[in-house]
Design a protein around this motif. Structure first.
Motif, PDB file in Angstrom:
ATOM      1  N   ILE A 128       0.823  -1.305   0.093  1.00 23.83           N
ATOM      2  CA  ILE A 128      -0.140  -0.024  -0.185  1.00 23.83           C
ATOM      3  C   ILE A 128       0.963   1.288  -0.093  1.00 23.83           C
ATOM      4  O   ILE A 128       0.532   2.407  -0.897  1.00 23.83           O
ATOM      5  CB  ILE A 128      -1.208   0.051   1.278  1.00 23.83           C
ATOM      6  N   LEU A 129       2.028   1.328   0.579  1.00 24.61           N
ATOM      7  CA  LEU A 129       3.090   2.440   0.799  1.00 24.61           C
ATOM      8  C   LEU A 129       3.399   2.735  -0.707  1.00 24.61           C
ATOM      9  O   LEU A 129       3.763   3.700  -0.866  1.00 24.61           O
ATOM     10  CB  LEU A 129       3.915   2.120   1.861  1.00 24.61           C
ATOM     11  N   PHE A 130       3.804   1.521  -1.254  1.00 24.36           N
ATOM     12  CA  PHE A 130       4.358   1.466  -2.631  1.00 24.36           C
ATOM     13  C   PHE A 130       3.576   2.203  -3.675  1.00 24.36           C
ATOM     14  O   PHE A 130       3.656   3.165  -4.386  1.00 24.36           O
ATOM     15  CB  PHE A 130       4.875   0.412  -3.124  1.00 24.36           C
ATOM     16  N   ILE A 131       2.292   1.697  -3.397  1.00 24.22           N
ATOM     17  CA  ILE A 131       1.346   2.225  -4.252  1.00 24.22           C
ATOM     18  C   ILE A 131       0.733   3.534  -4.296  1.00 24.22           C
ATOM     19  O   ILE A 131       0.583   4.359  -5.266  1.00 24.22           O
ATOM     20  CB  ILE A 131      -0.248   1.265  -4.367  1.00 24.22           C
ATOM     21  N   LEU A 132       0.485   4.004  -3.004  1.00 25.12           N
ATOM     22  CA  LEU A 132       0.399   5.559  -2.715  1.00 25.12           C
ATOM     23  C   LEU A 132       1.570   6.522  -3.001  1.00 25.12           C
ATOM     24  O   LEU A 132       1.312   7.579  -3.705  1.00 25.12           O
ATOM     25  CB  LEU A 132       0.224   5.753  -1.197  1.00 25.12           C
ATOM     26  N   SER A 133       2.720   5.867  -2.908  1.00 26.89           N
ATOM     27  CA  SER A 133       3.773   6.761  -3.448  1.00 26.89           C
ATOM     28  C   SER A 133       3.701   6.975  -5.071  1.00 26.89           C
ATOM     29  O   SER A 133       3.882   7.788  -5.545  1.00 26.89           O
ATOM     30  CB  SER A 133       5.057   6.255  -3.052  1.00 26.89           C
ATOM     31  N   LEU A 134       3.555   5.920  -5.623  1.00 32.55           N
ATOM     32  CA  LEU A 134       3.487   5.808  -7.167  1.00 32.55           C
ATOM     33  C   LEU A 134       2.382   6.507  -7.868  1.00 32.55           C
ATOM     34  O   LEU A 134       2.596   7.371  -8.619  1.00 32.55           O
ATOM     35  CB  LEU A 134       3.419   4.371  -7.367  1.00 32.55           C
ATOM     36  N   ILE A 135       1.223   6.283  -7.040  1.00 29.71           N
ATOM     37  CA  ILE A 135       0.108   7.166  -7.501  1.00 29.71           C
ATOM     38  C   ILE A 135       0.402   8.729  -7.459  1.00 29.71           C
ATOM     39  O   ILE A 135       0.116   9.548  -8.336  1.00 29.71           O
ATOM     40  CB  ILE A 135      -1.187   6.877  -6.410  1.00 29.71           C
ATOM     41  N   SER A 136       1.059   9.048  -6.440  1.00 35.63           N
ATOM     42  CA  SER A 136       1.543  10.440  -6.170  1.00 35.63           C
ATOM     43  C   SER A 136       2.317  10.794  -7.284  1.00 35.63           C
ATOM     44  O   SER A 136       2.164  12.024  -7.633  1.00 35.63           O
ATOM     45  CB  SER A 136       1.802  10.685  -4.742  1.00 35.63           C
ATOM     46  N   ILE A 137       3.274  10.194  -7.230  1.00 38.28           N
ATOM     47  CA  ILE A 137       4.274  11.022  -8.521  1.00 38.28           C
ATOM     48  C   ILE A 137       3.839  10.699  -9.784  1.00 38.28           C
ATOM     49  O   ILE A 137       4.546  11.371 -10.687  1.00 38.28           O
ATOM     50  CB  ILE A 137       5.850  10.206  -8.019  1.00 38.28           C
ATOM     51  N   ASN A 138       2.958   9.768 -10.063  1.00 39.65           N
ATOM     52  CA  ASN A 138       2.693   9.985 -11.182  1.00 39.65           C
ATOM     53  C   ASN A 138       1.242  10.465 -11.820  1.00 39.65           C
ATOM     54  O   ASN A 138       0.511  10.462 -12.804  1.00 39.65           O
ATOM     55  CB  ASN A 138       2.256   8.195 -11.760  1.00 39.65           C
ATOM     56  N   ASN A 139       0.753  11.342 -10.727  1.00 40.88           N
ATOM     57  CA  ASN A 139      -0.273  12.227 -10.827  1.00 40.88           C
ATOM     58  C   ASN A 139      -1.655  11.440 -11.251  1.00 40.88           C
ATOM     59  O   ASN A 139      -2.394  11.825 -12.023  1.00 40.88           O
ATOM     60  CB  ASN A 139      -0.069  13.244 -11.713  1.00 40.88           C
TER      61      ASN A 139
END
Length: 140
Positions: A128-139
């Motif tokens: 979940i932490l990876f997914i949240l981070s990737l969502i954030s940086i990929n807008n």
């Protein structure tokens, strides 16, 4: 101050520190087992086969904790760097810590279904932490 009032970044970093402690906690059980069988300073690793079963399982829990801690640390640092401050980020970090705590207990006590469930809980926290981070940086 409740858990929800702390900044998520603080909780992410706190959980990394707690994760370090949880890596080494099972080794206390290993040390106890070594004392019970007569610790051999000359060959501490050679005495593995002499250990009681609970101490062998504690060794495996300790080793597995290293493996999962590496992934969690990367996920937490990504979340920290991308400034994840949602309840999801906090929940994921806390889920990892709680899952790893109970994982070791269930492993040492030989409760396979509990151990497996806690592995899924803690691994989900990292994912979940990876997914949240990737969502954030990929807008997304």
């Amino acid at each position: 101050m409740s858990l929800l009032e702390l900044p998520a970044s603080s909780i992410l970093l706190d959980c990394i520190v707690i994760g370090v402690v949880l890596v080494y906690a099972p080794f206390l059980v290993v040390a106890y087992g070594r004392v019970k069988v007569g610790y051999d300073l000359g060959a501490p690793r050679a005495m593995f086969e002499k250990l009681p079963d609970y101490a062998k399982r504690a060794t495996w829990a300790h080793q597995n904790s290293f493996e999962t801690f590496i992934v969690f640390t990367a996920a937490s640092l990504m979340a920290y760097l991308t400034q994840q401050d949602s309840i999801w980020a906090i929940g994921a970090a806390v889920a990892f810590v709680v899952g790893r705590f109970f994982y070791s207990i269930f492993y040492i006590l030989n409760v396979p279904i509990g151990r497996s469930l806690m592995f899924v809980v803690s691994s989900s926290g990292s994912a979940i932490l990876f997914i949240l981070s990737l969502i954030s940086i990929n807008n997304f």
